[in-house]
Design an enzyme around this catalytic site. Structure first.
Site, PDB file in Angstrom:
ATOM      1  CB  CYS A   1      -0.958   0.000   1.189  1.00 36.29           C
ATOM      2  SG  CYS A   1      -2.282  -1.190   0.964  1.00 36.29           S
TER       3      CYS A   1
HETATM    4  P1  NAD Z   1      -4.839  -8.527  -3.824  1.00 38.33           P
HETATM    5  O1  NAD Z   1      -3.935  -8.492  -4.988  1.00 38.33           O
HETATM    6  O2  NAD Z   1      -4.474  -9.299  -2.603  1.00 38.33           O
HETATM    7  O3  NAD Z   1      -6.280  -9.052  -4.307  1.00 38.33           O
HETATM    8  C1  NAD Z   1      -6.925  -8.653  -5.477  1.00 38.33           C
HETATM    9  C2  NAD Z   1      -7.765  -9.821  -5.970  1.00 38.33           C
HETATM   10  O4  NAD Z   1      -8.563  -9.392  -7.081  1.00 38.33           O
HETATM   11  C3  NAD Z   1      -6.927 -10.994  -6.492  1.00 38.33           C
HETATM   12  O5  NAD Z   1      -7.302 -12.180  -5.802  1.00 38.33           O
HETATM   13  C4  NAD Z   1      -7.273 -11.065  -7.984  1.00 38.33           C
HETATM   14  O6  NAD Z   1      -7.253 -12.393  -8.487  1.00 38.33           O
HETATM   15  C5  NAD Z   1      -8.660 -10.469  -7.977  1.00 38.33           C
HETATM   16  N1  NAD Z   1      -9.107  -9.985  -9.297  1.00 38.33           N
HETATM   17  C6  NAD Z   1      -8.416  -9.304 -10.236  1.00 38.33           C
HETATM   18  N2  NAD Z   1      -9.186  -9.078 -11.308  1.00 38.33           N
HETATM   19  C7  NAD Z   1     -10.402  -9.594 -11.045  1.00 38.33           C
HETATM   20  C8  NAD Z   1     -11.621  -9.661 -11.759  1.00 38.33           C
HETATM   21  N3  NAD Z   1     -11.752  -9.140 -12.975  1.00 38.33           N
HETATM   22  N4  NAD Z   1     -12.670 -10.279 -11.180  1.00 38.33           N
HETATM   23  C9  NAD Z   1     -12.552 -10.836  -9.953  1.00 38.33           C
HETATM   24  N5  NAD Z   1     -11.421 -10.807  -9.223  1.00 38.33           N
HETATM   25  C10 NAD Z   1     -10.354 -10.186  -9.772  1.00 38.33           C
HETATM   26  O7  NAD Z   1      -5.122  -7.005  -3.459  1.00 38.33           O
HETATM   27  P2  NAD Z   1      -5.426  -6.402  -1.995  1.00 38.33           P
HETATM   28  O8  NAD Z   1      -4.167  -6.284  -1.245  1.00 38.33           O
HETATM   29  O9  NAD Z   1      -6.596  -7.080  -1.421  1.00 38.33           O
HETATM   30  O10 NAD Z   1      -5.847  -4.904  -2.409  1.00 38.33           O
HETATM   31  C11 NAD Z   1      -7.088  -4.625  -3.026  1.00 38.33           C
HETATM   32  C12 NAD Z   1      -7.306  -3.135  -2.980  1.00 38.33           C
HETATM   33  O11 NAD Z   1      -7.425  -2.706  -1.612  1.00 38.33           O
HETATM   34  C13 NAD Z   1      -6.171  -2.300  -3.570  1.00 38.33           C
HETATM   35  O12 NAD Z   1      -6.702  -1.162  -4.171  1.00 38.33           O
HETATM   36  C14 NAD Z   1      -5.361  -1.911  -2.351  1.00 38.33           C
HETATM   37  O13 NAD Z   1      -4.636  -0.729  -2.560  1.00 38.33           O
HETATM   38  C15 NAD Z   1      -6.459  -1.702  -1.319  1.00 38.33           C
HETATM   39  N6  NAD Z   1      -6.033  -1.881   0.067  1.00 38.33           N
HETATM   40  C16 NAD Z   1      -5.180  -2.886   0.408  1.00 38.33           C
HETATM   41  C17 NAD Z   1      -4.808  -3.038   1.750  1.00 38.33           C
HETATM   42  C18 NAD Z   1      -3.850  -4.135   2.156  1.00 38.33           C
HETATM   43  O14 NAD Z   1      -3.344  -4.071   3.284  1.00 38.33           O
HETATM   44  N7  NAD Z   1      -3.579  -5.129   1.329  1.00 38.33           N
HETATM   45  C19 NAD Z   1      -5.328  -2.191   2.735  1.00 38.33           C
HETATM   46  C20 NAD Z   1      -6.219  -1.209   2.356  1.00 38.33           C
HETATM   47  C21 NAD Z   1      -6.571  -1.055   1.019  1.00 38.33           C
END
Ligand code: NAD
Length: 444
Positions: free
Chosen positions: A279
Site C-alpha cells: 500500500c
Molecule cells: P490482492 O492483490 O491481494 O487481491 C486482489 C484480488 O482481485 C486478487 O485475488 C485477484 O485475483 C482479484 N481480481 C483481479 N481481477 C479480477 C476480476 N476481474 N474479477 C474478480 N477478481 C479479480 O489485493 P489487496 O491487497 O486485497 O488490495 C485490493 C485493494 O485494496 C487495492 O486497491 C489496495 O490498494 C487496497 N487496500 C489494500 C490493503 C492491504 O493491506 N492489502 C489495505 C487497504 C486497502
C-alpha cells in the site's frame, strides 16, 4: 444484507469474511479458481491472524465464493469492488477496476432491482466519478442515481492485523453520489455500533484514504532522514530522539491518574530500513503521479518516496562499516515480510537489501516465521532459508533484523550463549542496544 465482493485478495477476503460474520450473506468473487475453491473449502488462501477460524465458521453458511461475477451481482443488493490497483511505474493501473466495472454494468442489464456499486479498492481521487461511473452507465444502459447507487468505501486495515482492524475499525468512511447510496452502505455497517462514520462524496472518500497513507509514509521518511543525520553527526541515538519526541504534548496526553498515554502514531516516528508493503509505496507514488498529471509539483511526497528508496541502503552501509569487503561474509537476514504478522513480501525492504548484499558477494541466508514460501518466489528456490531463529543466528558473521517479529525478542538471550558473537544489525531498532554485545543499527 446480500452482498457480493469482487476480488478475494487481502481486502476482499477479509471484508467478505468479517461481514459474513456480522450477519450478512456474502458471495466472494475472484478470477483465480484456486482461491475460490480454497474459500469454499473453508481454507484461507492467505496467512492473516484470526482469518482461518472466521472462515471456517462462516464458509458454506453465510459465505461462499464463485468465479461467476455476473450471477453474484444479480443475486445480491450491493457489490464491493476490492480488486488490486497497482502502480505501473507511471500512474495507478486501473485495468482491474475498469474490467470489473464493465462486467458489473453488463450484469445490471438483466437485473430488475436497485443495486449499489461501491469501490473499496484504493483509487486516486476522482476515479469513481470519472472512470467507474461512465463504464457502469455505458455497459448497463442505466443512469447512476435514479437506476443504481454508486459509492466509495476505502479500507484502512493493516496486513497482519486485518481481521482485528476490520472488526474494530477506528472509523468508517463512506462516500456516495446520493443519500440512497450512502444509506445502503450505512446499513452494511449497522453491526459496528459506536464507530464514527464519515459520510462524504466519493472523491473526498478517495482522498481520505490517500491522506491517511501519505501522512504515515511522510512520518516514516521524516524519521529516517533525521536518524541518518544523527548517525552522520555522531553521538545521537535516534531511539533517544524518539523518546524526547513522544513526550511532547502533541504526541502524548496525561491521564487524571498521572499515567502518560503515547499516541499510536508515534510508532511511525521510529526510524528503520524503510516502509514497504502493497500500500504505502504504491499509494504515495500514485498520488504523486496524479498531482503531476494535474500540473502540481508534489515536492513533499516525491521526497518521501526518494528517502524511502535509499533507506535500505543504510543497512548495507552499516554492514560495510564493519566489513569493508562483504565478499564471502555470512549474513543472516532475520525477517523477510514487510511487517510482522504477515507473509506478504510485496515491496519489502528485505528484497533490495538481500539483492545488494548478494551483488557484493556476501553469503546471504534468511529466516522468517511465516514467509519462507514467499521468499522462495522472490529470491528463487535455491535461496537458503533457516528453519528457526537459533539456526539463523548460528555460524554467521552478521545477523540483520529487518522485521519486528515478536519472537526476535529472544535474540539477546540466544546470542548471550554464543562465543564469538556475530555482529547484530538492528534495521528496525527493535532491541535494546545494551542487551547485545556487538550491536549496531539504523540511526545509531
Ligand atoms: P490482492 O492483490 O491481494 O487481491 C486482489 C484480488 O482481485 C486478487 O485475488 C485477484 O485475483 C482479484 N481480481 C483481479 N481481477 C479480477 C476480476 N476481474 N474479477 C474478480 N477478481 C479479480 O489485493 P489487496 O491487497 O486485497 O488490495 C485490493 C485493494 O485494496 C487495492 O486497491 C489496495 O490498494 C487496497 N487496500 C489494500 C490493503 C492491504 O493491506 N492489502 C489495505 C487497504 C486497502
Amino acid at each position: 444484507m446480500k452482498l457480493s465482493v469482487i476480488g478475494t485478495g487481502y481486502v476482499g477476503l477479509v471484508s467478505g469474511t468479517c461481514l459474513a460474520d456480522k450477519g450478512h450473506d456474502v458471495i466472494c468473487v475472484d478470477v483465480d479458481r484456486e482461491k475460490v475453491e480454497c474459500v469454499n473449502r473453508g481454507e484461507s488462501p492467505i496467512f492473516e491472524r484470526g482469518l482461518q477460524a472466521l472462515l471456517e465458521k462462516n464458509a458454506g453458511k453465510r459465505l461462499r465464493a464463485t468465479t461467476d461475477l455476473e450471477a453474484a451481482v444479480r443475486d445480491t443488493e450491493l457489490t464491493l469492488i476490492a480488486v488490486g490497483t497497482p502502480f505501473d511505474g507511471v500512474a495507478i493501473d486501473l485495468r482491474f477496476i475498469e474490467q470489473v466495472s464493465r462486467q458489473i454494468g453488463t450484469a445490471l442489464v438483466t437485473k430488475s432491482g436497485y443495486h449499489v456499486v461501491v469501490i473499496k479498492s484504493t483509487v486516486v481521487p476522482g476515479t469513481t466519478e470519472t472512470v467507474v461511473r461512465p463504464l457502469l452507465e455505458a455497459a448497463s444502459g442505466r443512469k447512476a442515481g435514479p437506476d443504481f447507487g454508486l459509492g466509495m468505501n476505502p479500507e484502512f486495515l493493516t496486513e497482519g492485523e486485518a481481521v482485528g482492524d476490520f472488526m474494530a475499525p477506528d472509523r468508517i468512511v463512506i462516500g456516495g453520489i446520493d443519500e440512497r447510496s450512502l444509506d445502503a452502505q450505512a446499513r452494511l455497517y449497522e453491526g459496528f455500533a459506536g464507530v464514527p462514520i464519515v459520510r462524504c462524496n466519493n472523491a473526498t472518500a478517495e482522498m481520505i484514504k490517500y491522506a491517511s497513507n501519505a501522512l504515515l509514509a511522510t512520518l516514516i521518511s521524516f524519521s529516517n532522514e533525521l536518524a541518518n543525520l544523527g548517525a552522520a553527526v555522531g553521538g545521537i541515538d535516534t531511539v533517544d530522539v524518539s523518546r524526547g519526541l513522544e513526550t511532547s504534548r502533541y504526541l502524548s496526553s496525561v491521564l487524571p491518574n498521572g499515567e502518560r498515554l503515547i499516541a499510536p502514531i508515534h510508532a511511525f516516528l521510529l526510524a528503520g530500513c524503510g516502509f514497504g508493503g502493497s500500500c504505502l509505496p504504491k499509494d504515495v507514488a500514485a498520488l504523486v503521479a496524479e498531482g503531476r498529471r494535474r500540473g502540481l509539483k508534489m515536492g513533499l511526497l516525491d521526497a518521501v518516496l526518494r528517502v524511502n528508496a535509499t533507506q535500505p541502503g543504510e543497512v548495507v552501509r552499516i554492514l560495510e562499516n564493519h566489513f569493508p569487503d562483504l565478499s564471502g561474509v555470512r549474513i543472516s537476514i532475520l525477517g523477510l515480510s514487510f511487517r510482522p504478522d504477515t507473509d506478504d513480501m510485496r515491496e519489502s525492504p528485505a528484497i533490495p537489501i538481500v539483492r545488494a548484499l548478494q551483488e557484493r558477494g556476501a553469503r546471504v541466508r534468511g529466516y522468517d516465521p511465516v514467509s519462507a514460501h514467499e521468499a522462495r518466489k522472490v529470491f528463487g528456490a535455491e535461496f537458503p532459508l533457516c528453519e528457526n531463529l537459533a539456526e539463523a543466528l548460528h555460524d554467521c558473521d552478521a545477523a540483520v533484523l529487518l522485521t519486528r517479529w515478536r519472537e526476535f525478542e529472544a535474540i539477546p538471550a540466544l546470542l548471550a550463549g554464543m562465543s564469538p558473537q556475530p555482529l547484530f544489525v538492528d534495521g528496525r531498532r527493535m532491541l535494546d542496544k545494551t542487551s547485545i554485545e556487538r550491536y549496531d543499527g539504523i540511526g545509531l
